[in-house]
Design a protein around this motif. Structure first.
Motif, mmCIF file in Angstrom:
data_model
loop_
_atom_site.group_PDB
_atom_site.id
_atom_site.type_symbol
_atom_site.label_atom_id
_atom_site.label_comp_id
_atom_site.label_asym_id
_atom_site.label_seq_id
_atom_site.Cartn_x
_atom_site.Cartn_y
_atom_site.Cartn_z
ATOM 1 N N ALA A 81 44.514 45.929 23.393
ATOM 2 C CA ALA A 81 43.057 45.998 23.559
ATOM 3 C C ALA A 81 42.751 47.104 24.552
ATOM 4 N N THR A 82 42.419 48.282 24.069
ATOM 5 C CA THR A 82 42.185 49.419 24.952
ATOM 6 C C THR A 82 40.869 50.106 24.602
ATOM 7 N N ARG A 83 40.532 51.136 25.363
ATOM 8 C CA ARG A 83 39.274 51.837 25.110
ATOM 9 C C ARG A 83 39.309 52.614 23.799
ATOM 10 N N PHE B 145 33.713 52.337 35.112
ATOM 11 C CA PHE B 145 34.351 51.035 35.378
ATOM 12 C C PHE B 145 34.534 50.359 34.036
ATOM 13 N N PHE B 146 35.734 50.494 33.493
ATOM 14 C CA PHE B 146 35.959 50.026 32.138
ATOM 15 C C PHE B 146 36.146 48.514 32.080
ATOM 16 N N SER B 147 35.233 47.855 31.388
ATOM 17 C CA SER B 147 35.385 46.420 31.120
ATOM 18 C C SER B 147 35.508 46.253 29.615
ATOM 19 N N PRO C 40 35.842 34.597 38.547
ATOM 20 C CA PRO C 40 35.405 35.635 39.492
ATOM 21 C C PRO C 40 34.143 36.361 39.043
ATOM 22 N N ARG D 138 34.402 36.493 45.973
ATOM 23 C CA ARG D 138 35.546 37.233 45.408
ATOM 24 C C ARG D 138 36.482 37.714 46.508
ATOM 25 N N VAL E 239 40.467 36.789 46.967
ATOM 26 C CA VAL E 239 41.536 37.775 47.186
ATOM 27 C C VAL E 239 42.265 37.466 48.490
ATOM 28 N N GLN F 148 43.118 46.818 32.104
ATOM 29 C CA GLN F 148 42.835 48.229 31.802
ATOM 30 C C GLN F 148 42.189 48.984 32.962
ATOM 31 N N GLU F 149 41.532 48.249 33.853
ATOM 32 C CA GLU F 149 40.714 48.910 34.867
ATOM 33 C C GLU F 149 41.287 48.670 36.270
ATOM 34 N N ARG G 235 40.092 49.209 39.113
ATOM 35 C CA ARG G 235 39.126 48.740 40.103
ATOM 36 C C ARG G 235 38.633 47.329 39.805
ATOM 37 N N SER G 236 39.236 46.663 38.865
ATOM 38 C CA SER G 236 38.837 45.300 38.507
ATOM 39 C C SER G 236 39.308 44.290 39.549
ATOM 40 N N PHE G 237 38.837 43.052 39.403
ATOM 41 C CA PHE G 237 39.294 41.941 40.245
ATOM 42 C C PHE G 237 40.801 41.759 40.115
ATOM 43 N N TYR H 78 49.258 48.483 30.665
ATOM 44 C CA TYR H 78 48.293 49.386 30.019
ATOM 45 C C TYR H 78 48.552 50.835 30.411
#
Lengths: 193, 193
Positions: free
Chosen positions: A51-53, A65-67, A155, A163, A167, B13-14, B16-18, B43
């Motif tokens: 599952a990628t971009r 910021f890829f979600s 989260p 959050r 962490v 994939q990211e 900067r994610s949690f 990834y």
């Protein structure tokens, strides 16, 4: 039942395998009944499981910021997912019955829900239930000793402050992780007595 | 604990994610303790998740009937698995602690064991336990109604005759599959009262 549409999602590398036989017999019997049977033969299709971009064609909503969830949702609405995904979605939508068959099952498990949802009476059941196949069936089976899980619940529904707390609590636990005893990885831990 | 080796298998994939934060804090804390920390960032590595014959270099033991398990076992002994797999195996072997982290978990579930092994008191626990994430957490969650599972236990330990019987029984069931009622897909079905 004549007129019904069936989709078989089939995952095995060898057509002459036992799995191949089960798939063949399903195709034969359901066709005999007058069903339309589609088979997604994932290995033969060389289906892309990551599952990628690359799954999204065109511009991203939030490239910095890829979600995956957000982008896939937007791309789905705009019909800008890649053609292989759209083709499979169409098959699932059209099917009256979907069969997943294969010696390998690939599961996607989310902890997007809150802790309340993952208790015995919650909508998702005790969180230990979904740990069973991974912790017991895979890790324990392969000879690992298993430490208690560390679950950060929901989260995406927590505040920035919460959050940070989650962490920090993970960091805190790591400080003494070497002193921990493994869990007794057997059915009572997961399902009670 | 100084001197310990840790492997983090990380799948998001990211950066900067949690999830990225949880990974970063683990690397930082464990490094602070004097551990050697390796991260397999799946990834970023574009790690190949498909289990295919491309995983085996050189000649196959049985090219006319491809069995991934057999070929991978032989290739493992001969050190003829692909270099990306050998590299990951080495990391796991060397690690004192392995962490799997990611919002997506990929599970591999086998029904290689016999039915006796998949009862409540069996070594693998009730077979319904491992169905929970797939049937309830994925299918039910996505809105499917779920029919009772059809499990062919341990075909590789059965005789040719028994295998034919298992295929026939599947064909038999399909004849009336449209008359079946879905299971009550809730905790009692899986774990009793």
């Amino acid at each position: 039942m004549a007129g019904k549409k069936v989709l078989i999602v089939y995952a095995h590398q060898e057509p002459r395998s036992f799995n191949g036989s089960l798939k063949d017999v399903a195709v034969a019997e359901l066709s005999r009944q007058g069903c339309t049977v589609a088979v997604s033969d994932l290995y033969a299709m060389d289906f892309e499981p990551r599952a990628t971009r690359k799954d999204i064609t065109g511009a991203l909503s939030s490239p910095e910021f890829f979600s995956y969830g957000v982008e896939a949702y937007e791309a789905c609405k705009k019909r800008s997912l890649t053609s292989d995904i759209i083709a499979e979605q169409k098959k699932v939508q059209e099917a009256d019955l979907v069969m997943f068959q294969g010696k390998l099952a690939i599961l996607s498990i989310t902890t997007g829900g809150t802790a309340d949802m993952y208790c015995k009476t919650g909508v998702s059941g005790d969180f230990r239930y979904f740990l069973w196949p991974l912790q017991h069936g895979t890790l324990h089976f392969c000879g690992f000793k298993v430490l208690a899980p560390h679950i950060s619940f929901a989260p995406e529904f927590a505040s920035e402050e919460e959050r940070k707390g989650m962490v920090a609590s993970w960091a805190q636990r790591l400080k003494t992780i070497w002193n921990e005893e493994p869990i007794p990885c057997s059915p009572p831990w997961y399902f009670g007595q």
